[in-house]
Design a protein around this motif. Structure first.
Motif, PDB file in Angstrom:
ATOM      1  N   ILE A  61      68.060  66.739  26.961  1.00  0.00           N
ATOM      2  CA  ILE A  61      67.525  66.922  28.306  1.00  0.00           C
ATOM      3  C   ILE A  61      67.448  65.593  29.047  1.00  0.00           C
ATOM      4  O   ILE A  61      67.660  65.543  30.253  1.00  0.00           O
ATOM      5  N   MET A 110      76.286  72.051  27.542  1.00  0.00           N
ATOM      6  CA  MET A 110      74.983  72.120  28.217  1.00  0.00           C
ATOM      7  C   MET A 110      74.297  73.444  27.930  1.00  0.00           C
ATOM      8  O   MET A 110      73.077  73.496  27.761  1.00  0.00           O
ATOM      9  N   PHE A 141      74.746  59.479  33.810  1.00  0.00           N
ATOM     10  CA  PHE A 141      75.240  60.636  33.068  1.00  0.00           C
ATOM     11  C   PHE A 141      76.688  60.974  33.438  1.00  0.00           C
ATOM     12  O   PHE A 141      77.502  61.279  32.580  1.00  0.00           O
ATOM     13  N   ASP A 180      80.218  72.407  30.207  1.00  0.00           N
ATOM     14  CA  ASP A 180      79.307  73.522  30.499  1.00  0.00           C
ATOM     15  C   ASP A 180      78.843  74.197  29.210  1.00  0.00           C
ATOM     16  O   ASP A 180      77.669  74.551  29.066  1.00  0.00           O
ATOM     17  N   ASP A 193      72.782  73.495  24.467  1.00  0.00           N
ATOM     18  CA  ASP A 193      71.828  72.399  24.311  1.00  0.00           C
ATOM     19  C   ASP A 193      72.286  71.332  23.330  1.00  0.00           C
ATOM     20  O   ASP A 193      71.501  70.771  22.588  1.00  0.00           O
ATOM     21  N   TYR A 243      70.360  64.499  31.396  1.00  0.00           N
ATOM     22  CA  TYR A 243      70.513  65.021  32.758  1.00  0.00           C
ATOM     23  C   TYR A 243      69.772  64.162  33.775  1.00  0.00           C
ATOM     24  O   TYR A 243      70.203  64.037  34.915  1.00  0.00           O
TER      25      TYR A 243
END
Length: 135
Positions: free
Chosen positions: A118, A111, A126, A108, A114, A121
């Motif tokens: 992208i 994510m 993944f 988390d 960053d 995802y």
């Protein structure tokens, strides 16, 4: 003729050997044998006379027949390995849950800052990538 069993052969061999012993030795052996028999009889008498109220003497002899009941702490001590195994398994479960939570928190965090591109995802693999790249 039937073959003699080992105990019978042993008794015969000991009897032959005892025939050649001096009188002093055989007399001492006889006295020791008589003392052992008297002690055994005294033990049986003690077991029978120590019957609990309401028990017949036959029941007392069976109940007291040389079987000592373990005390409560010996029974509790015998449960110690089971308790230790249960505590160990519980500890392992808690530790595993903590590790999974830490991995999820790391994912988390990655994510949110960053660090994960992208495109990752949208990739169907993944989840496999995340599972295979655990540190």
């Amino acid at each position: 003729m039937k073959q003699d069993s080992f105990p019978q052969r042993l008794v015969a061999h000991l009897q032959e050997g005892s025939d050649h012993l001096p009188y002093r030795v055989t007399h001492r052996l006889d006295q020791a044998r008589l003392q052992a028999v008297a002690l055994a009889q005294r033990s049986v008498t003690l077991q029978i006379t120590s019957a609990a109220p309401g028990q017949s003497t036959g029941q007392a002899a069976i109940a007291m027949g040389g079987e000592d009941r373990p005390s409560w702490w010996l029974k509790a001590l015998s449960l110690l390995p089971i308790v230790l195994i249960a505590v160990g398994l519980y500890s392992i479960s808690v530790w595993d849950d903590f590790e999974k939570a830490a991995e999820t928190a790391d994912l988390d965090e990655a994510m949110l800052v960053d660090e994960v591109p992208i495109e990752a995802y949208a990739d169907k693999g993944f989840g496999v990538f995340i599972k295979n790249n655990r540190e």
